[in-house]
Design a protein around this motif. Structure first.
Motif, PDB file in Angstrom:
ATOM      1  N   GLY A  65       0.811  -1.212   0.000  1.00  0.00           N
ATOM      2  CA  GLY A  65       0.000   0.000   0.000  1.00  0.00           C
ATOM      3  C   GLY A  65       0.845   1.263   0.000  1.00  0.00           C
ATOM      4  O   GLY A  65       0.325   2.366  -0.037  1.00  0.00           O
ATOM      5  N   ALA A  66       2.153   1.105   0.012  1.00  0.00           N
ATOM      6  CA  ALA A  66       3.080   2.249   0.014  1.00  0.00           C
ATOM      7  C   ALA A  66       3.577   2.514  -1.413  1.00  0.00           C
ATOM      8  O   ALA A  66       3.549   1.617  -2.260  1.00  0.00           O
ATOM      9  N   PRO A  67       4.051   3.733  -1.670  1.00  0.00           N
ATOM     10  CA  PRO A  67       4.606   4.018  -2.996  1.00  0.00           C
ATOM     11  C   PRO A  67       5.775   3.074  -3.300  1.00  0.00           C
ATOM     12  O   PRO A  67       6.488   2.638  -2.393  1.00  0.00           O
ATOM     13  N   TRP A  68       5.950   2.755  -4.563  1.00  0.00           N
ATOM     14  CA  TRP A  68       7.079   1.923  -4.980  1.00  0.00           C
ATOM     15  C   TRP A  68       8.377   2.633  -4.630  1.00  0.00           C
ATOM     16  O   TRP A  68       8.479   3.845  -4.735  1.00  0.00           O
ATOM     17  N   GLU A  69       9.372   1.877  -4.260  1.00  0.00           N
ATOM     18  CA  GLU A  69      10.681   2.438  -3.904  1.00  0.00           C
ATOM     19  C   GLU A  69      11.698   2.123  -4.986  1.00  0.00           C
ATOM     20  O   GLU A  69      12.672   1.412  -4.751  1.00  0.00           O
ATOM     21  N   GLY A  70      11.479   2.640  -6.177  1.00  0.00           N
ATOM     22  CA  GLY A  70      12.402   2.404  -7.278  1.00  0.00           C
ATOM     23  C   GLY A  70      11.875   1.354  -8.232  1.00  0.00           C
ATOM     24  O   GLY A  70      10.774   0.835  -8.083  1.00  0.00           O
TER      25      GLY A  70
END
Length: 169
Positions: A65-70
């Motif tokens: 549910g969090a933004p993608w990290e790369g």
């Protein structure tokens, strides 16, 4: 992102090297407005259901549910499995840019428009890499010049008569 005007402003990039933080783009021309084509606009409209109220990021990891990290987590948990299910040979994500550019040129879009969409400084990259797609995009190439020249009715922009011919001999 402006879905009403069908545009996306590209200002920053989230890369693996930046560990998920938005960073400055590589070049000044990378900052740009990109026209959203119909299918992309529709996909982003549907995506609003999932992430519009969450935060400024459009795409989130559906597992966390969090933004993608790369790009690596996207490749490993989303892209690769989707390609496998579709029985499509793996292609690096950058290939989507190449597919987009070649499709736009094959459809007859103006090369400078494609340059702006891609964020290139000039049309050199388009010419070198995608030039082979441009002739196929214009089966009627030369017809505009023929119409301008008036060749169809016997009148020409330049009339060469025996008196105006240059002796090259």
């Amino acid at each position: 992102m402006d879905l009403v005007r069908s545009e996306v402003r590209i200002r920053r990039a989230t890369t693996q090297a930046a560990k998920g933080a938005a960073e400055v783009l590589k070049t000044g021309t990378s900052k740009r407005m990109v026209k959203l084509l119909g299918a992309a606009r529709e996909a982003l409209e549907l995506q609003k259901t999932f992430t519009l109220l969450a935060n400024a990021h459009v795409f989130h990891n559906p597992r966390t549910g969090a933004p993608w990290e790369g790009d690596q987590p996207i490749r490993k948990t989303l892209r690769q499995p989707a390609l496998n299910r579709a029985k499509v040979r793996y292609r690096v994500p950058d290939q989507t840019r190449h597919t987009y550019a070649s499709m736009m040129l094959s459809a007859g879009e103006h090369p400078m428009w494609v340059v702006n969409q891609m964020g290139h400084a000039d049309w050199g990259m388009i010419r070198r890499v995608y030039g082979r797609w441009m002739p196929d995009a214009a089966p009627d190439a030369g017809s505009k010049a023929e119409a301008l020249d008036g060749a169809s009715n016997g009148q020409h922009l330049v009339n060469i008569t025996p008196k105006t011919r240059i002796n090259t001999g």
